[in-house]
Write an enzyme that holds these catalytic residues in place. Sequence first.
Site, mmCIF file in Angstrom:
data_model
loop_
_atom_site.group_PDB
_atom_site.id
_atom_site.type_symbol
_atom_site.label_atom_id
_atom_site.label_comp_id
_atom_site.label_asym_id
_atom_site.label_seq_id
_atom_site.Cartn_x
_atom_site.Cartn_y
_atom_site.Cartn_z
ATOM 1 N N ARG A 71 101.230 -1.270 -2.391
ATOM 2 C CA ARG A 71 101.716 -1.195 -3.762
ATOM 3 C C ARG A 71 100.598 -1.092 -4.799
ATOM 4 O O ARG A 71 100.650 -0.246 -5.691
ATOM 5 C CB ARG A 71 102.602 -2.416 -4.077
ATOM 6 C CG ARG A 71 104.020 -2.289 -3.559
ATOM 7 C CD ARG A 71 104.609 -3.635 -3.203
ATOM 8 N NE ARG A 71 103.877 -4.251 -2.101
ATOM 9 C CZ ARG A 71 104.098 -3.937 -0.816
ATOM 10 N NH1 ARG A 71 105.020 -3.068 -0.501
ATOM 11 N NH2 ARG A 71 103.391 -4.507 0.147
ATOM 12 N N THR A 72 99.588 -1.951 -4.696
ATOM 13 C CA THR A 72 98.519 -1.929 -5.700
ATOM 14 C C THR A 72 97.779 -0.602 -5.660
ATOM 15 O O THR A 72 97.555 0.042 -6.693
ATOM 16 C CB THR A 72 97.537 -3.090 -5.481
ATOM 17 O OG1 THR A 72 98.247 -4.324 -5.512
ATOM 18 C CG2 THR A 72 96.468 -3.109 -6.556
ATOM 19 N N LYS A 99 78.077 0.715 7.457
ATOM 20 C CA LYS A 99 76.667 0.804 7.832
ATOM 21 C C LYS A 99 75.848 -0.346 7.261
ATOM 22 O O LYS A 99 74.623 -0.377 7.408
ATOM 23 C CB LYS A 99 76.090 2.136 7.345
ATOM 24 C CG LYS A 99 76.834 3.361 7.848
ATOM 25 C CD LYS A 99 76.279 4.627 7.203
ATOM 26 C CE LYS A 99 77.070 5.863 7.618
ATOM 27 N NZ LYS A 99 76.566 7.091 6.951
ATOM 28 N N ARG A 120 89.382 -3.837 -4.861
ATOM 29 C CA ARG A 120 89.968 -4.951 -4.108
ATOM 30 C C ARG A 120 88.957 -5.385 -3.057
ATOM 31 O O ARG A 120 88.384 -4.550 -2.343
ATOM 32 C CB ARG A 120 91.282 -4.555 -3.433
ATOM 33 C CG ARG A 120 91.747 -5.608 -2.418
ATOM 34 C CD ARG A 120 93.166 -5.422 -1.967
ATOM 35 N NE ARG A 120 94.100 -5.770 -3.035
ATOM 36 C CZ ARG A 120 95.421 -5.834 -2.840
ATOM 37 N NH1 ARG A 120 95.940 -5.598 -1.654
ATOM 38 N NH2 ARG A 120 96.215 -6.147 -3.847
ATOM 39 N N HIS A 150 94.323 -12.007 -9.050
ATOM 40 C CA HIS A 150 94.875 -10.657 -8.988
ATOM 41 C C HIS A 150 95.446 -10.357 -10.378
ATOM 42 O O HIS A 150 96.658 -10.382 -10.586
ATOM 43 C CB HIS A 150 95.969 -10.592 -7.915
ATOM 44 C CG HIS A 150 96.339 -9.203 -7.486
ATOM 45 N ND1 HIS A 150 96.017 -8.089 -8.233
ATOM 46 C CD2 HIS A 150 97.018 -8.743 -6.400
ATOM 47 C CE1 HIS A 150 96.468 -7.013 -7.614
ATOM 48 N NE2 HIS A 150 97.079 -7.385 -6.515
#
Length: 338
Positions: A71-72, A99, A120, A150
């Site tokens: 959703r985000t 890496k 995120r 959030h």
Amino acid sequence: MVPKVESKSLGGDAEKWRGVSIVSVSQFDRDALELLVCVTEKLREEHDQKKEMTYLKNQVIACLFYEPSTRTSCSFQAAILKLSGSVITSNENVSSAMKGESLEDTIRCLACYCNAIILRHPTPGASLKAAAVAPSDISIINAGDGIGEHPTQALLDFYTILREIQEQRRLDNNFLNTNHNTILSGKSILFLGDLKHSRTVHSLAKLLGLFNVRLIYVSAASLRMPDEIIRFVQNIGKAHQCGFSNILDVIDQADALYVTRVQKERFSDPQEYEHHKGSYVITPELMAKAKSTCTVLHPLPRVDEIDTRFDDDPRAAYFRQMKNGMFVRMALLRLLCS
């Protein structure tokens, strides 16, 4: 360069939003929320009228996700495209993080290509670290940092609660001209589930703490709301807070019910997760004891904490909540980048 992160509230002056990084809901006061809700409603109206929106034309926004998201991630990308912007995406599995590249170097790299970065990350405080190395004209938007915050989810949750209560109570039909403090004053918002690990709960409680509301926390003792969140709300001095372990003690008092899943990925002990899983389940039978106007929200994804039989109940707002996310994120990008 010094990161453009507002230590004080963004306030209601749109000019002061441009280029700012959004790392915490602490940056928002009532004036800032009023502005965001106003812009959200206006963009929603333009969208519904199928007007062309070019607020992000010639702008490139990067979505950098180190954790899974549906959703985000998708709502941010949809928001960018709806505003005529372009989007580039990267995640942990395909980036140079595989890496060993540091978050700071990845941010410096992406900042060469875009006007804002949506991040995120599993580590609390990652967005602040990113903002510290990003150029001052590049906004970093916290899209979730572990069990920290959030902000954009809390903003869309706040917006959804406002709209749902306004519609359930059949208040002034002109939502833009309705005093949002009036809508929330005296209302009881019940938080249910894993309150310890849920960053969405942490951020939303901070926002609602700006208003004269009653915040009811229902959870197992080991999953209770963290003390630092309770203290944060206490220090604002407007909201009343109380805690329970049995939802039957308070379900009839809630004007809005915010449900969270028990987050398996946050438990180091699988047995502890299994112990708590399914502790609280929203069913039609349980909701028969709630107010007929009690709106039910969930940040999603759900596992088994809301019975699918409840989905057709008009009080089930979680899919409307999901759609609201796109409009709120459109408004945020419009204010930060346009």
